[in-house]
Design a protein around this motif. Structure first.
Motif, PDB file in Angstrom:
ATOM      1  N   LYS A 216       0.823  -1.228   0.000  1.00  0.00           N
ATOM      2  CA  LYS A 216       0.000   0.000   0.000  1.00  0.00           C
ATOM      3  C   LYS A 216       0.858   1.280   0.000  1.00  0.00           C
ATOM      4  O   LYS A 216       0.698   2.137  -0.874  1.00  0.00           O
ATOM      5  N   PRO A 217       1.805   1.464   0.945  1.00  0.00           N
ATOM      6  CA  PRO A 217       2.611   2.699   0.915  1.00  0.00           C
ATOM      7  C   PRO A 217       3.468   2.805  -0.335  1.00  0.00           C
ATOM      8  O   PRO A 217       3.745   3.920  -0.813  1.00  0.00           O
ATOM      9  N   ILE A 218       3.861   1.674  -0.899  1.00  0.00           N
ATOM     10  CA  ILE A 218       4.682   1.696  -2.123  1.00  0.00           C
ATOM     11  C   ILE A 218       3.814   2.164  -3.296  1.00  0.00           C
ATOM     12  O   ILE A 218       4.238   2.980  -4.122  1.00  0.00           O
ATOM     13  N   LEU A 219       2.576   1.688  -3.337  1.00  0.00           N
ATOM     14  CA  LEU A 219       1.650   2.143  -4.389  1.00  0.00           C
ATOM     15  C   LEU A 219       1.328   3.623  -4.217  1.00  0.00           C
ATOM     16  O   LEU A 219       1.247   4.371  -5.197  1.00  0.00           O
ATOM     17  N   ASP A 220       1.169   4.068  -2.983  1.00  0.00           N
ATOM     18  CA  ASP A 220       0.892   5.494  -2.716  1.00  0.00           C
ATOM     19  C   ASP A 220       1.955   6.377  -3.366  1.00  0.00           C
ATOM     20  O   ASP A 220       1.652   7.461  -3.872  1.00  0.00           O
ATOM     21  N   ALA A 221       3.187   5.899  -3.340  1.00  0.00           N
ATOM     22  CA  ALA A 221       4.311   6.755  -3.757  1.00  0.00           C
ATOM     23  C   ALA A 221       4.750   6.511  -5.204  1.00  0.00           C
ATOM     24  O   ALA A 221       5.661   7.181  -5.685  1.00  0.00           O
TER      25      ALA A 221
END
Ligand code: SF4
Ligand code: SF4
Length: 339
Positions: A216-221
């Motif tokens: 999730k945080p990797i997709l956010d960025a």
């Protein structure tokens, strides 16, 4: 909670009794396939791994009439669909029972309540067939919050303990099916112990794991990461992955009219199709398969987490097993985790 033990060879009789006054849907053989369909007198394949199609069709039909309309001299008249759905029992695997709970988050939320989904849900009782032996190498339910002997979304959970099946009646709807379990005996503590052994063994038998919660945080960025430029290249835009997926739920609405009579229909659509986001002007904000594949991943592993605090994938493996060019969501998620 009521619990019963029933001989495995008595299950066919249970299913027949359930069918009195209700429709029963479950896995049935169709040539080389096993499909989720109304039984209509056929014996269900209760020992089969999982159906090729997801059972979402029972609650979110491929095509559904939303409203009928009639042009009259007094103006347009509207009427609900005349066919009231009858009550139904759905025999599904735990990943698919869980998919109903995930779709409730979208279709039955405080702000937006989809009356069609809710009506199908209310008339349906879910009997979950625990995967004592997870059927496919592609199953990865434990990576996305599920488990092969999981009860989430089930009204009744059936677990194969060998010669007997343990039936756990988890909700009032499930308890309403108790009379169908004629000849069953009350479950003892030994059955609970055995069920726990089966559960642990089944969890351990899941071979595929993916870092689903980490991306999730990797997709956010990384919306613009070059990773998206190549991922989609072999995709045929056939939509198989989304049509077979128990959690994909995009739809289109169209009107069909003959003379003064007409119907408004809701039909499945797919973010994998080029026409899905094409606007009347001819502009398409997702102009290539790159944007469409990114959308599919983002929707399941980022936006659904943002909106509902849940990953929109139950790890059933259908998209992995049936993609004609072997695009594998497990590999995609694992590769994203390394970005
Ligand atoms: S099943 Fe495979 S080829 Fe078909 S749309 Fe999905 S990813 Fe593309
Ligand atoms: S994305 Fe694939 S593995 Fe996940 S629920 Fe949908 S079909 Fe199953």
């Amino acid at each position: 909670m009521e619990k019963r033990l029933i001989r495995k060879d008595a299950l066919a009789g249970v299913v027949k009794r359930m069918a009195e006054g209700r429709s029963v849907l479950g896995p049935v053989r169709d040539g080389d396939n096993v499909l989720f369909e109304p039984l209509e007198g056929r014996d269900p394949e209760l020992a089969f791994g999982n159906t090729r199609n997801a059972p979402k069709n029972a609650l979110f039909p491929h095509t559904e009439t939303l409203v009928r309309f009639l042009r009259t001299p007094r103006g347009m008249e509207f009427a609900a669909d005349a066919d009231e759905p009858e009550s139904a029992v759905l025999f599904v695997r735990p990943c698919d029972a869980r998919s109903f709970v995930l779709l409730d988050k979208l279709f039955d939320q405080e702000k937006y309540r989809d009356p069609y989904w809710v009506a199908h849900r209310e008339r349906s009782t879910v009997v979950s067939l625990a995967c004592a032996k997870p059927p496919y190498a592609a199953c990865f339910c434990t990576s996305v919050g599920g488990e092969p002997v999981g009860a989430e979304g089930a009204d009744v959970l059936l677990t194969d303990l060998g010669a007997e099946v343990l039936a756990e009646f988890l909700t009032p709807k499930g308890e309403a099916l108790l009379p169908a379990f004629e000849g069953a005996r009350p479950a003892d503590e030994a059955a609970d112990t055995r069920r726990e052994e089966v559960r642990q063994a089944a969890r351990g038998a899941i071979r595929s794991t993916i870092p689903a919660r980490e991306v999730k945080p990797i997709l956010d960025a990384n919306f613009e990461h070059p990773f998206w430029n190549t991922l989609h290249q072999s995709c045929l835009a056939c939509g198989t992955c989304t049509y077979l997926c128990p959690t994909c739920h995009c739809f289109d609405i169209s009107d069909e009219q003959k003379g003064d009579d007409g119907v408004r229909l809701r039909s499945w659509d797919s973010c994998m199709f080029p026409l899905f986001t094409k606007e009347t002007s001819g502009h398409n904000p997702r102009s290539s398969q790159k944007e469409r594949w990114r959308q599919r991943v983002m929707h399941k592993f980022r936006y659904y987490v943002d909106n509902f605090d849940a990953i929109a994938c139950v790890g059933c493996g259908r998209c992995v097993l049936n993609c004609p060019v072997n695009l594998d969501i497990r590999k995609v998620v694992s590769d994203i985790a390394k970005l």
